[in-house]
Design an enzyme around this catalytic site. Structure first.
Site, short mmCIF file in Angstrom:
data_model
loop_
_atom_site.label_atom_id
_atom_site.label_comp_id
_atom_site.label_asym_id
_atom_site.label_seq_id
_atom_site.Cartn_x
_atom_site.Cartn_y
_atom_site.Cartn_z
N SER A 58 0.84 -1.19 0.00
CA SER A 58 0.00 0.00 0.00
C SER A 58 0.88 1.24 0.00
CB SER A 58 -0.91 0.01 1.23
OG SER A 58 -1.47 1.29 1.40
N ASP A 94 -6.36 -5.79 5.86
CA ASP A 94 -5.83 -4.47 5.49
C ASP A 94 -5.79 -3.54 6.69
OD1 ASP A 94 -5.10 -2.14 4.19
OD2 ASP A 94 -6.99 -1.89 3.11
N GLY A 95 -4.55 -3.15 7.06
CA GLY A 95 -4.38 -2.10 8.07
C GLY A 95 -3.60 -2.53 9.29
N GLY A 121 -0.88 3.84 8.56
CA GLY A 121 -0.15 4.04 9.81
C GLY A 121 -0.99 3.95 11.07
N SER A 133 2.71 1.31 5.77
CA SER A 133 3.74 2.07 6.48
C SER A 133 4.84 1.21 7.12
CB SER A 133 3.11 2.97 7.53
OG SER A 133 2.25 2.22 8.35
N ASP A 172 -5.46 2.36 -2.83
CA ASP A 172 -6.54 2.91 -2.00
C ASP A 172 -7.16 4.10 -2.71
OD1 ASP A 172 -6.52 1.33 0.44
OD2 ASP A 172 -4.52 2.15 0.79
N HIS A 184 -1.58 -2.47 -3.88
CA HIS A 184 -2.89 -2.14 -3.32
C HIS A 184 -3.16 -0.65 -3.56
CE1 HIS A 184 -6.16 -2.71 -0.36
NE2 HIS A 184 -5.83 -1.51 0.11
N HIS A 213 -8.86 -0.91 -3.92
CA HIS A 213 -9.71 -0.83 -2.74
C HIS A 213 -10.50 0.47 -2.79
CE1 HIS A 213 -9.80 -0.62 1.98
NE2 HIS A 213 -11.00 -0.79 1.46
C1 DX5 Z 1 -6.65 2.40 5.15
C2 DX5 Z 1 -6.17 1.76 3.89
C3 DX5 Z 1 -5.00 0.83 4.05
C4 DX5 Z 1 -3.73 1.46 4.56
C5 DX5 Z 1 -2.76 0.40 5.01
O1 DX5 Z 1 -7.80 3.13 4.90
O2 DX5 Z 1 -7.22 1.01 3.31
O3 DX5 Z 1 -4.75 0.17 2.81
O4 DX5 Z 1 -3.11 2.26 3.61
O5 DX5 Z 1 -1.63 1.02 5.51
P1 DX5 Z 1 -0.87 0.56 6.83
O6 DX5 Z 1 -0.20 -0.75 6.49
O7 DX5 Z 1 0.10 1.67 7.07
O8 DX5 Z 1 -1.89 0.39 7.91
ZN ZN Z 2 -6.75 -0.37 1.62
#
Ligand code: DX5
Ligand code: ZN
Length: 211
Positions: free
Chosen positions: A6, A169-170, A140, A190, A30, A28, A61
């Site tokens: 991401s 995810d996350g 993050g 992140s 977003d 991915h 996504h």
């Molecule tokens: C949140 C997003 C995620 C996010 C993941 O709304 O859908 O894809 O960017 O990032 P990290 O791994 O930093 O949580």
């Molecule tokens: Zn996402």
């Protein structure tokens, strides 16, 4: 388990996006509209300009309300999956059929507080379930424990002989990844992009899976 990179926190840095593509299996994307989420991402047309050198399959996504409008836009990039949120529509069947009509695999996403039973009626029609382990909106954030939902989705898949893949995810890092070892695809942002050496971060993730 495959890793989907991401790049939400490095959206402006084409070199870093290319580097992330090199160390991950999927990319991915977003997409936020500022309605389903508090803040929007860059317009998709701008995101795509910075992802010229992305060669990994795309996992898109959509965190948006006007889903079809965004499908029309993102489909031009030939993604493998387009995922939409169950919370964003009253007519999921229509969206599933719409994405399928574009010959793209369909994913449905669940916010951390949304129960698996809300998507059960659609599980025989889709290719991927994305389980959010943070609230949609930003990279993050801290991992929210959704491990029960992953178990439920795995059991349901087995009992009903279905084929959908499970994505989380996350908030994934070298500790939280151990809790979701069973998923097929893990989105990681992140934990990789906050460091200089992306390959080293991915190696740490893969090592954690075997501990
Ligand atoms: C949140 C997003 C995620 C996010 C993941 O709304 O859908 O894809 O960017 O990032 P990290 O791994 O930093 O949580
Ligand atoms: Zn996402």
């Amino acid at each position: 388990m495959k890793i989907s990179g991401s790049f939400l926190t490095i959206q402006d840095d084409e070199n870093k996006i290319t580097k992330l593509n090199e160390v991950t299996d999927y990319m991915h994307f977003d997409v936020m509209d500022g309605h389903f989420t508090a803040r929007p991402t860059l317009p998709f047309s701008e995101i795509i300009q910075k992802t010229d050198k992305v060669t990994n399959p795309k996992d898109i996504h959509l965190m948006v309300i006007d889903i079809k409008k965004y499908v029309d836009e993102v489909v031009k990039t030939s993604p493998e999956y387009i995922t939409f949120h169950i919370e964003a529509t009253e007519n999921p069947e229509e969206i599933i059929d719409y994405i399928k009509s574009k010959n793209v695999k369909v994913g449905m996403a669940l916010n951390p507080e949304t129960e698996v039973k809300t998507i059960c009626p659609y599980l025989n029609k889709i290719d991927l379930v994305l389980v959010m382990s943070v609230h949609p909106g930003a990279g993050g954030q801290k991992f929210i424990d959704i491990t029960d939902k992953i178990k439920e989705l795995k059991n349901y898949r087995l009992q009903n002989n279905l084929k959908y893949i499970i994505e989380v995810d996350g908030g994934i890092n070298d500790e939280t990844i151990k809790k979701v070892k069973d998923v097929d695809l893990a989105v990681v942002g992140s934990y990789i992009t906050n460091h200089e050496d992306f390959a080293k971060q991915v190696a740490k993730l893969r090592r954690s899976l075997h501990e």
